[in-house]
Scaffold this active site. Structure first.
Site, PDB file in Angstrom:
ATOM      1  CE  LYS A  13      -7.719   0.347   3.728  1.00  0.00           C
ATOM      2  NZ  LYS A  13      -6.647   1.210   4.263  1.00  0.00           N
ATOM      3  CD  GLU A  29      -2.648   1.111   2.650  1.00  0.00           C
ATOM      4  OE1 GLU A  29      -3.821   1.501   2.619  1.00  0.00           O
ATOM      5  OE2 GLU A  29      -2.094   0.690   3.689  1.00  0.00           O
ATOM      6  CB  CYS A  78      -3.934  -1.686   4.758  1.00  0.00           C
ATOM      7  SG  CYS A  78      -3.016  -1.065   6.195  1.00  0.00           S
TER       8      CYS A  78
END
Length: 312
Positions: free
Chosen positions: A145, A70, A188
């Site tokens: 995301k 990321e 993440c």
């Protein structure tokens, strides 16, 4: 008319052929994935140079797919800088990576690209996008995301509000077939939501990937245990590229880019001090045998069973 002897002979011949095929397959080299760790800054060209070097090293060492973390493109020092440096998927940054993939003949997982939103001109917001590029330089999948990191931990010195400038992704993406196996995409903070990994596993994922930029505080407490838990419960490989070290005066990351096998064993760890990578051979037979020997998914009850408490 076939005799019993002919049938037995044919069966024996078929079995010998199958055994020979299995033996041949067992001696084939396993595909290699490279899981990378970098220290991104607001300098996009310097970041590309560092990532390019890692990709070239990984390819030279036999990797067929390379995983970057990321924020591989940059990590800004303020909201304003983060937004001003963002690009579209057709911008210079992704163009550089598609050319690199094509030149080297390697697949890339680019986790956490700052992608300008569809209404950029009016709302100045971005997506946090995980992009897969094949060895021909084509973008084959983009996952945006879906779980945004809005966390205040004053006692740990952590204060981040991703939703202030980031749009949550609208949906999951189906796992994608790659040279190392069928890869399910997360980013993440998605790591903390087992519903996501379970959905990817149910739709065929053999590998889960969580490119990340974990804070030092949350990484120290939770990083490895969460990655191993996701591997154990889904019986998938988990590959997690990571940011490490100080990006600028306001932010540092935990590091420890990790590769975990379907049994939950850590196969490689980049440590918490400097950029680098770990190479891992992907044994898809281990995914199959782990699931066969402990058929957790077969033992799972129907969804209504787990929701029954909510109806009381």
């Amino acid at each position: 008319m076939l005799t019993a002897r002919c049938i037995v002979g044919a069966s024996a011949k078929y079995l010998r052929r199958q055994i020979k095929l299995q033996n041949r397959m067992s001696t084939l080299p396993r595909p290699v994935a490279a899981v990378c760790q970098v220290t991104a800054t607001p300098d996009k060209q310097a970041n590309f140079s560092a990532c390019k070097q890692l990709v070239e090293e990984a390819k030279a060492q036999g990797a067929s797919m390379v995983f970057l973390p990321e924020g591989f493109d940059y990590i800004g020092s303020s909201r304003e800088e983060t937004l001003s440096l963002s690009e579209s998927l057709t911008g210079d940054t992704i163009s550089q990576y598609t050319q690199l993939a094509r030149k080297l003949g390697v697949w890339l997982s680019l986790g956490g690209f700052h992608e300008r939103g569809h209404d950029w001109e009016s709302d100045r917001r971005i997506y946090n996008s995980h992009i897969i590029i094949n060895d021909k330089g084509d973008i084959t999948s983009v996952y945006r995301k879906s779980h945004l990191f809005d966390v205040e931990l004053p006692e740990k010195g952590v204060s981040l509000k991703e939703s202030a400038f980031t749009i949550p992704g609208p949906s999951l993406m189906p796992p994608i077939q790659t040279p190392v196996g069928k890869v399910g995409l997360g980013i993440c903070y998605d790591l903390r939501f087992p519903e996501l990994s379970a959905a990817l596993q149910r739709t065929g994922a053999e590998i889960l990937t969580y490119p990340s930029a974990f804070t030092v505080a949350t990484g120290t407490a939770h990083w490895e245990v969460l990655l191993r838990a996701r591997a154990i419960e889904t019986q998938c490989y988990v590959l997690a590229a990571a940011q490490v070290g100080r990006h600028h005066e306001k932010r540092a990351s935990y590091g420890h880019a990790l590769a975990v096998d379907p049994w939950g064993e850590v196969l490689g760890d980049c440590g918490g001090e400097k950029p680098g990578m770990v190479r891992v051979e992907i044994d898809l037979e281990k995914v199959k045998s782990t699931r066969r020997n402990m058929p957790v998914q077969e033992h799972r009850r129907e969804l209504g069973f787990y929701q029954s408490l909510e109806k009381t």
